[in-house]
Each structure stands twice: as structure tokens, then as C-alpha cells.
Design a protein around this motif. Structure first.
Motif, PDB file in Angstrom:
ATOM      1  N   LYS A 131      -7.930   6.423 -16.512  1.00  0.00           N
ATOM      2  CA  LYS A 131      -8.710   5.182 -16.490  1.00  0.00           C
ATOM      3  C   LYS A 131      -8.276   4.283 -15.347  1.00  0.00           C
ATOM      4  CE  LYS A 131     -10.076   1.308 -19.443  1.00  0.00           C
ATOM      5  NZ  LYS A 131      -9.913   0.679 -20.763  1.00  0.00           N
ATOM      6  N   GLU A 132      -6.945   4.165 -15.132  1.00  0.00           N
ATOM      7  CA  GLU A 132      -6.447   3.350 -14.034  1.00  0.00           C
ATOM      8  C   GLU A 132      -6.847   3.938 -12.685  1.00  0.00           C
ATOM      9  OE1 GLU A 132      -2.299   3.140 -14.686  1.00  0.00           O
ATOM     10  OE2 GLU A 132      -2.431   1.697 -16.329  1.00  0.00           O
ATOM     11  N   SER A 134      -9.507   5.793 -12.056  1.00  0.00           N
ATOM     12  CA  SER A 134     -10.941   5.556 -11.882  1.00  0.00           C
ATOM     13  C   SER A 134     -11.223   4.115 -11.477  1.00  0.00           C
ATOM     14  CB  SER A 134     -11.676   5.897 -13.174  1.00  0.00           C
ATOM     15  OG  SER A 134     -13.046   5.625 -13.071  1.00  0.00           O
ATOM     16  N   ALA A 135     -10.508   3.166 -12.110  1.00  0.00           N
ATOM     17  CA  ALA A 135     -10.707   1.760 -11.753  1.00  0.00           C
ATOM     18  C   ALA A 135     -10.262   1.485 -10.326  1.00  0.00           C
ATOM     19  CB  ALA A 135      -9.925   0.863 -12.729  1.00  0.00           C
ATOM     20  N   ASP A 138     -12.916   2.812  -7.971  1.00  0.00           N
ATOM     21  CA  ASP A 138     -14.090   1.929  -7.969  1.00  0.00           C
ATOM     22  C   ASP A 138     -13.834   0.680  -7.129  1.00  0.00           C
ATOM     23  OD1 ASP A 138     -15.397   3.713  -9.581  1.00  0.00           O
ATOM     24  OD2 ASP A 138     -14.925   2.669 -11.451  1.00  0.00           O
ATOM     25  N   ARG A 139     -12.622   0.123  -7.249  1.00  0.00           N
ATOM     26  CA  ARG A 139     -12.315  -1.080  -6.466  1.00  0.00           C
ATOM     27  C   ARG A 139     -12.324  -0.784  -4.973  1.00  0.00           C
ATOM     28  NH1 ARG A 139      -8.363  -1.778 -10.532  1.00  0.00           N
ATOM     29  NH2 ARG A 139      -6.755  -1.002  -9.110  1.00  0.00           N
TER      30      ARG A 139
END
Length: 332
Positions: A131-132, A134-135, A138-139
Motif C-alpha cells: 500500500k505504501e 502504491s501510494a 501515485d505521488r
């Protein structure tokens, strides 16, 4: 005993030296003080043998061993002390103290272990979760997209591309495209290229050239002085440009009454396409020669050099006619 004395600290040895009336102990080194004190105690066992401070020294010393006469004499029962119970008590006390020390040590370790482990766990770099990751992706993607958008807006590329797309989305551009395509095909025959000179390229084997000698050619502009260039060129210009534009100017449906002024064109694109298709058919298929002004050789040259020949010209005119109708429908 020297071993016992060596196990004492310097301050304790100084105190023992004061008990033994040994002068200058503070100024002596520890090893010298041990030697002097050991010699004095051995020499004065009778004097210091009963002193409590030296009980351990004489208790393990060879001077305290009983003589053979004393060993043969039976001890008085009244003088015998119950040492066994004392030893048992000492052993029990020692065991209990050892147990207490072990318990306190284990408790301290148990109390300290979680905190120590937590401190160590904080210092260990753990891998990021999906999850980290992927975030983070995205950023970074959003940041790059914003930078690219800002650069495109500031450079004016977006506005330029919008103008180019607007210009290419017109019927005039499509007609110009087919005219340029036909002119390119005709120029290969009417304006041939001649070898001017050769150029030797150094290190050609490293640059990917098959041959180190590169031929350099230029158009043969001397052909402009002959009919080989002008006869085919004038025939193509008349059939593809002059006659269709003249008809499109005379028969202009966009200038009829009821049509908005902003939609009025100088040359009707649909009429131009129809006139070009008919003229091409009459010249190259039906043999129209304009009262023998055009020779058969000139017609054959044009028909052979154009992309697709006369059929290609008719196909281009048909495509332009369809786009002209589509453009007229969108304008209403």
C-alpha cells in the motif's frame, strides 16, 4: 598468605599495614607492600595470629597447621563447637541468596528485554508495504504529470499543436495534400537528380555506413530550359489546379443566398473536386487533347509518373468531395 594479600586492594593493604605496625605503607607500591606485609606477618605470627584482621591470612597459611602432637591429642568435647549446623546455615543462606540474586536478575532481564527489543526493532529498516509503495508511485506520477503539464503550457507547445490540428482538419488541407503528392510524383520524372560529387566519410565502418564513399546528388535544373519539364508540368497544373479552381470559382454554392457570410468560400471545395474528377477522366481516359495542343507523349508521361496515374487523381478528387460534403453538413 601472599595470594590472599594480592587479592586485597591498596586501601585494604594500607589498613592491614597499620594493624601490623608497618610504617610507610602509603608510599609503597602494591606489590612491594604485599611483600613487606607478608614478611612481617610470617615473622610475627605469635603476635598477630589472634588478630581478627589477619584471621583469613593465618587460617590458610602453612604456619597455622597443627603439629603432630596436637593431632594425637583428643579434643575436649566441651570445646568442640557445632560447626555443622553453622555450615548448614551458611550453605542454606548462600543458596537462598543465590536464588534471590538469580530471581532478581531474571526479573530485571525480563523487565528490560521488551524495551531493549523494541529499541532494536525501531532501528531495523523494515520493507515498505504494498500500500505504501502504491501510494508513493501515485505521488511521483502525479508530480511528474504536473511538471510536464506546466512545461507544456509555458512552452506554448499545446497551443501550437492545437493550431496545427485545426489547420489539418480542413478540406483545404486535404486538397493541398493530394496536390503535393501528385507534384512529388511528377517531379521524379520532369526534374531528375544528377550525381554532383562523392563524399568520403571517415570512420564509416564505425558509423554504420556500408561504403565509405557517399554520393551527393542535386536536381538537374538545366531541364527547366527544355520541354521535357514544361510540357508534363503544364498539363498537370491545368488538369489538377487551373481548370478545377476556375470552375469552383464560377460555380460557388457557398455564395448562394441564405448562406451565412462567414461560411462563404472563394472557391467551392465540392465543385473543385467534381471538376477535377471530370477533367481527369476526359483527358486521360477519353483522349481530350485540347485541339491537339497536348501530345500523346506528354499525356503518357503524366499518367505514368503520378502516384496511381489518372486513377489516383480521380480517387483523390473523390476523397476531397466526400470531405467537402461532410464539412458542409457540420457547418449547418
Amino acid at each position: 598468605m601472599t595470594t590472599w594479600l594480592k587479592g586485597q586492594r591498596k586501601a585494604e593493604l594500607v589498613d592491614l599495614a597499620d594493624e601490623a605496625d608497618l610504617k610507610g605503607a602509603n608510599a609503597m607500591k602494591k606489590d612491594d607492600l604485599v611483600i613487606k606485609l607478608d614478611e612481617r606477618l610470617k615473622a610475627n605470627q605469635a603476635k598477630y595470629g589472634k588478630t581478627a584482621a589477619f584471621s583469613q591470612y593465618y587460617g590458610t597459611s602453612a604456619f597455622n597447621k597443627p603439629t603432630s602432637h596436637e593431632m594425637n591429642v583428643a579434643p575436649d568435647p566441651a570445646d568442640v563447637k557445632p560447626a555443622k549446623s553453622k555450615s548448614r546455615r551458611q550453605t542454606t543462606g548462600t543458596a537462598e541468596s543465590s536464588t534471590d540474586v538469580a530471581t532478581s536478575t531474571s526479573s530485571a532481564v525480563a523487565n528490560r528485554t521488551p524495551r531493549a527489543l523494541s529499541n532494536v526493532a525501531v532501528k531495523i529498516p523494515l520493507p515498505a508495504s504494498p500500500k505504501e509503495v502504491s501510494a508513493m508511485v501515485d505521488r511521483h506520477t502525479a508530480s511528474i504529470s504536473r511538471r510536464v503539464s506546466t512545461y507544456v503550457e509555458e512552452s506554448g507547445v499545446e497551443a501550437y499543436m492545437s493550431d496545427v490540428r485545426t489547420g489539418m482538419s480542413t478540406i483545404q488541407f486535404i486538397q493541398l495534400f493530394f496536390i503535393v503528392l501528385e507534384a512529388w510524383g511528377l517531379s521524379r520524372e520532369t526534374l531528375p537528380w544528377r550525381l554532383a560529387f562523392t563524399l568520403t566519410v571517415p570512420f564509416s565502418q564505425y558509423l554504420g555506413f556500408k561504403d565509405s564513399v557517399v554520393p551527393v546528388s542535386f536536381p538537374d535544373f538545366f531541364v527547366l530550359l527544355t520541354s521535357r519539364f514544361w510540357a508534363p508540368s503544364l498539363l498537370w497544373v491545368a488538369v489538377s489546379i487551373v481548370i478545377p479552381l476556375s470552375v469552383a470559382w464560377l460555380v460557388n454554392m457557398t455564395s448562394a443566398s441564405g448562406v451565412s457570410r462567414k461560411h462563404v468560400a472563394r472557391f467551392d471545395p465540392l465543385t473543385y473536386s467534381v471538376a477535377k474528377a471530370i477533367t481527369t477522366y476526359l483527358v486521360f481516359t477519353k483522349g481530350l487533347r485540347f485541339y491537339n495542343f497536348v501530345s500523346e507523349i506528354t499525356v503518357d508521361i503524366v499518367n505514368a509518373t503520378l502516384p496511381g496515374g489518372s486513377t489516383g487523381m480521380q480517387i483523390g478528387a473523390a476523397v476531397c468531395g466526400v470531405y467537402a460534403l461532410y464539412d458542409a453538413v457540420l457547418r449547418k
